[in-house]
Design a protein around this motif. Structure first.
Motif, PDB file in Angstrom:
ATOM      1  N   VAL A 300      57.386  68.631  19.547  1.00  0.00           N
ATOM      2  CA  VAL A 300      56.189  69.690  19.285  1.00  0.00           C
ATOM      3  C   VAL A 300      55.389  69.233  18.061  1.00  0.00           C
ATOM      4  O   VAL A 300      55.929  68.640  17.153  1.00  0.00           O
ATOM      5  CB  VAL A 300      56.682  70.941  19.110  1.00  0.00           C
ATOM      6  CG1 VAL A 300      55.210  71.894  18.570  1.00  0.00           C
ATOM      7  CG2 VAL A 300      57.522  71.740  20.167  1.00  0.00           C
ATOM      8  N   LEU A 302      52.427  70.066  15.510  1.00  0.00           N
ATOM      9  CA  LEU A 302      51.697  71.214  14.953  1.00  0.00           C
ATOM     10  C   LEU A 302      50.748  70.722  13.842  1.00  0.00           C
ATOM     11  O   LEU A 302      50.966  69.847  13.111  1.00  0.00           O
ATOM     12  CB  LEU A 302      52.622  72.283  14.089  1.00  0.00           C
ATOM     13  CG  LEU A 302      53.307  72.939  15.552  1.00  0.00           C
ATOM     14  CD1 LEU A 302      54.371  73.959  14.499  1.00  0.00           C
ATOM     15  CD2 LEU A 302      52.659  73.770  16.329  1.00  0.00           C
ATOM     16  N   SER A 303      49.471  71.389  13.614  1.00  0.00           N
ATOM     17  CA  SER A 303      48.455  70.921  12.613  1.00  0.00           C
ATOM     18  C   SER A 303      47.713  72.051  11.968  1.00  0.00           C
ATOM     19  O   SER A 303      46.662  72.371  12.567  1.00  0.00           O
ATOM     20  CB  SER A 303      47.622  69.736  13.252  1.00  0.00           C
ATOM     21  OG  SER A 303      46.656  69.283  12.260  1.00  0.00           O
ATOM     22  N   PRO A 304      48.097  72.282  10.983  1.00  0.00           N
ATOM     23  CA  PRO A 304      47.373  73.746  10.313  1.00  0.00           C
ATOM     24  C   PRO A 304      45.909  73.234   9.638  1.00  0.00           C
ATOM     25  O   PRO A 304      45.716  71.899   9.455  1.00  0.00           O
ATOM     26  CB  PRO A 304      48.386  73.680   9.256  1.00  0.00           C
ATOM     27  CG  PRO A 304      49.019  72.572   8.959  1.00  0.00           C
ATOM     28  CD  PRO A 304      49.496  71.928  10.155  1.00  0.00           C
ATOM     29  N   GLU A 309      47.146  78.756   7.049  1.00  0.00           N
ATOM     30  CA  GLU A 309      47.547  78.433   8.414  1.00  0.00           C
ATOM     31  C   GLU A 309      48.962  77.487   8.134  1.00  0.00           C
ATOM     32  O   GLU A 309      49.902  77.466   9.014  1.00  0.00           O
ATOM     33  CB  GLU A 309      46.772  77.411   9.191  1.00  0.00           C
ATOM     34  CG  GLU A 309      45.598  78.362   9.915  1.00  0.00           C
ATOM     35  CD  GLU A 309      44.818  77.409  10.846  1.00  0.00           C
ATOM     36  OE1 GLU A 309      45.601  76.354  11.172  1.00  0.00           O
ATOM     37  OE2 GLU A 309      43.647  77.794  11.276  1.00  0.00           O
ATOM     38  N   ARG A 313      52.447  77.825  10.288  1.00  0.00           N
ATOM     39  CA  ARG A 313      52.703  76.853  11.098  1.00  0.00           C
ATOM     40  C   ARG A 313      53.952  76.138  10.745  1.00  0.00           C
ATOM     41  O   ARG A 313      54.867  75.672  11.540  1.00  0.00           O
ATOM     42  CB  ARG A 313      51.512  75.700  10.909  1.00  0.00           C
ATOM     43  CG  ARG A 313      50.353  75.983  11.669  1.00  0.00           C
ATOM     44  CD  ARG A 313      50.383  76.083  13.415  1.00  0.00           C
ATOM     45  NE  ARG A 313      50.473  77.588  13.646  1.00  0.00           N
ATOM     46  CZ  ARG A 313      49.197  78.334  13.596  1.00  0.00           C
ATOM     47  NH1 ARG A 313      48.358  78.165  13.292  1.00  0.00           N
ATOM     48  NH2 ARG A 313      49.357  79.606  13.971  1.00  0.00           N
ATOM     49  N   THR A 314      54.392  75.968   9.538  1.00  0.00           N
ATOM     50  CA  THR A 314      55.546  75.566   8.851  1.00  0.00           C
ATOM     51  C   THR A 314      56.920  76.420   9.509  1.00  0.00           C
ATOM     52  O   THR A 314      57.820  76.134   9.930  1.00  0.00           O
ATOM     53  CB  THR A 314      55.756  75.518   7.431  1.00  0.00           C
ATOM     54  OG1 THR A 314      54.415  74.858   6.824  1.00  0.00           O
ATOM     55  CG2 THR A 314      56.952  74.671   7.014  1.00  0.00           C
ATOM     56  N   GLU A 316      56.631  78.346  11.888  1.00  0.00           N
ATOM     57  CA  GLU A 316      56.897  78.066  13.596  1.00  0.00           C
ATOM     58  C   GLU A 316      57.571  76.772  13.960  1.00  0.00           C
ATOM     59  O   GLU A 316      58.305  76.869  14.983  1.00  0.00           O
ATOM     60  CB  GLU A 316      55.322  78.099  14.220  1.00  0.00           C
ATOM     61  CG  GLU A 316      54.627  79.449  14.305  1.00  0.00           C
ATOM     62  CD  GLU A 316      53.342  79.371  14.434  1.00  0.00           C
ATOM     63  OE1 GLU A 316      52.465  80.356  14.825  1.00  0.00           O
ATOM     64  OE2 GLU A 316      52.920  78.208  14.592  1.00  0.00           O
ATOM     65  N   ALA A 317      57.317  75.847  13.059  1.00  0.00           N
ATOM     66  CA  ALA A 317      57.904  74.510  13.220  1.00  0.00           C
ATOM     67  C   ALA A 317      59.417  74.533  13.139  1.00  0.00           C
ATOM     68  O   ALA A 317      60.039  74.172  13.897  1.00  0.00           O
ATOM     69  CB  ALA A 317      57.385  73.372  12.046  1.00  0.00           C
ATOM     70  N   VAL A 328      60.242  68.590  15.417  1.00  0.00           N
ATOM     71  CA  VAL A 328      58.699  69.064  15.402  1.00  0.00           C
ATOM     72  C   VAL A 328      58.174  68.248  14.244  1.00  0.00           C
ATOM     73  O   VAL A 328      58.602  68.356  13.205  1.00  0.00           O
ATOM     74  CB  VAL A 328      58.769  70.597  15.185  1.00  0.00           C
ATOM     75  CG1 VAL A 328      57.171  71.291  14.960  1.00  0.00           C
ATOM     76  CG2 VAL A 328      59.531  71.503  16.412  1.00  0.00           C
ATOM     77  N   LEU A 330      55.011  68.216  11.652  1.00  0.00           N
ATOM     78  CA  LEU A 330      53.916  69.149  11.023  1.00  0.00           C
ATOM     79  C   LEU A 330      52.863  68.229  10.360  1.00  0.00           C
ATOM     80  O   LEU A 330      53.227  67.575   9.614  1.00  0.00           O
ATOM     81  CB  LEU A 330      54.731  69.960  10.041  1.00  0.00           C
ATOM     82  CG  LEU A 330      53.782  71.152   9.240  1.00  0.00           C
ATOM     83  CD1 LEU A 330      53.392  72.097  10.279  1.00  0.00           C
ATOM     84  CD2 LEU A 330      54.420  71.672   8.008  1.00  0.00           C
TER      85      LEU A 330
END
Length: 390
Positions: A300, A302-304, A309, A313-314, A316-317, A328, A330
């Motif tokens: 996965v 993720l990019s805030p 955010e 997002r962290t 969620e990671a 994941v 980040l």
């Protein structure tokens, strides 16, 4: 109201700390501030500068035309005067040197004289500035407060600010640290590499109060493999690096996928290839993050987009990594990591900080068991109720 303020000088003269202090004062008065940092890869010398955009409305980036230039040296004026807006003001050594000499203090006190001059222009009460100064500099604040007060008294009021509810002033790095702690971080491992290094410092200062371990191994290969060992034992592990270090972690990323061990990788981007431009921002590692590692496996990315955010997002990671037993990544960059943002409130995700580990290991446990949802059950060493020996 909207103003853009540049403060600049040679590396080591304190423009970064001063810009942060100015930003905190404006936030305490109810204004939104974005603080951008620009610097070469030098410990001393060169030219550093910060740009603060101050507004009555939310701001998420800076601009290169200034209402004020706070110059710690002549070079700052020479470089940036062309971008001063019509009617803009320059405060520099002409204003600061007599006061620094009067106080018989170090040259770096010029920063604080400029702070006093700036806020006198806006008609901010001196006690507001001195209170903020004391919070930032703590026990070293006495001489600094004198410099601020002298600068304040030497200036004149030209504008008046409207005061409203104070706001939060945080960087992208701080936000990622807050999110990691909220997600239940146990161990953070990293080898220094700008712009990921500030997270190492942020978390290291908060080890005891948050019951986490922060450690710097000898290189990036050791970082990711040590993190996988911690994850195997059940810890929530996170590693941090930039593009060159992430390249060294590629084999370890594949190992995380093969062993289905949860791992969060903080990738602070900067321009490449190779060492690239260490102190500039970049976003060229997206395809690398999507495809790094040998073989094909799930991950996965993720990019805030801002500091608020970044907290969520962290969290969620960590949640996604542990729920689905996948690495994941980040994605951040220097612009997000080292800039300061302003928010009315700081929000965290309502996600549970679950590890998704079976409380009791079955006798017939299979780490790679095929399940209806595609995720194998997870246990950690030492949880088998009945130990089997030869």
């Amino acid at each position: 109201m909207e103003k853009t303020i540049l403060i600049g000088g040679a590396a080591g003269l304190g423009s970064t700390v001063t810009s942060h202090l100015i930003g905190k004062v404006f936030c305490s008065l109810g204004y939104y501030v974005f603080n951008y940092r620009d610097y070469p890869s030098l410990i001393r010398g060169g030219h550093n500068f910060n740009i603060l955009k101050v507004s009555s409305n939310p701001v998420y980036s800076h601009e290169y035309h200034y209402d004020f230039i706070l110059a710690l040296d002549q070079k700052t004026i020479d470089i940036h005067q062309k971008d001063l807006k019509k009617g803009g003001l320059i405060f520099g050594t002409k204003e600061t040197e007599p006061i620094v000499q009067k106080l018989q203090g170090p040259k770096i006190l010029a920063n604080d004289v400029l702070v006093g001059l700036l806020f006198k222009h806006f008609g901010v009460a001196l006690d507001v500035i001195l209170t903020a100064t004391e919070k930032v500099f703590d026990q070293n604040a006495d001489l600094i407060k004198k410099a601020v007060a002298e600068g304040y008294r030497s200036g004149s009021q030209k504008e008046k600010l409207k005061i409203s509810k104070p706001k939060y002033f945080i960087s992208g790095t701080e936000a990622i640290g807050i999110g990691a702690v909220a997600a239940g971080l146990d161990i953070y491992l990293a080898y220094p590499m700008t712009p990921a290094s500030p997270l190492l410092h942020f978390l290291a200062k908060r080890q005891l109060e948050n019951n986490i371990l922060v450690f710097q191994p000898e290189n990036e290969i050791a970082v990711i493999n040590a993190a996988l060992g911690a994850s195997f034992a059940g810890a929530k592990a996170m590693v941090g690096t930039s593009g060159g270090g992430f390249a060294l972690m590629a084999e370890g990323l594949s190992l995380a996928a093969m062993t289905e061990l949860p791992l969060v990788v903080y990738l602070g981007q900067r321009p490449a290839p190779a060492t690239g431009l260490a102190t500039h921002t970049g976003q060229g590692d997206l395809k690398f993050a999507l495809n790094a590692g040998h073989g094909e496996f799930l991950r996965v990315v993720l990019s805030p987009g801002d500091a608020q955010e970044a907290i969520i997002r962290t969290q969620e990671a960590f949640y996604l990594s542990h729920k689905y037993r996948v690495p994941v990544i980040l994605l951040s960059d220097k612009h997000l990591a080292e800039s300061n943002y302003t928010f009315d409130e700081i929000n965290k995700a309502s996600l549970a900080a679950d590890r998704f580990i079976l409380a009791n290991q079955p006798q017939d446990y299979k780490s790679y068991e095929i399940t209806p949802n595609g995720v194998s059950p997870r246990v950690v060493p030492g949880f088998l109720k009945k130990r089997l020996t030869n």
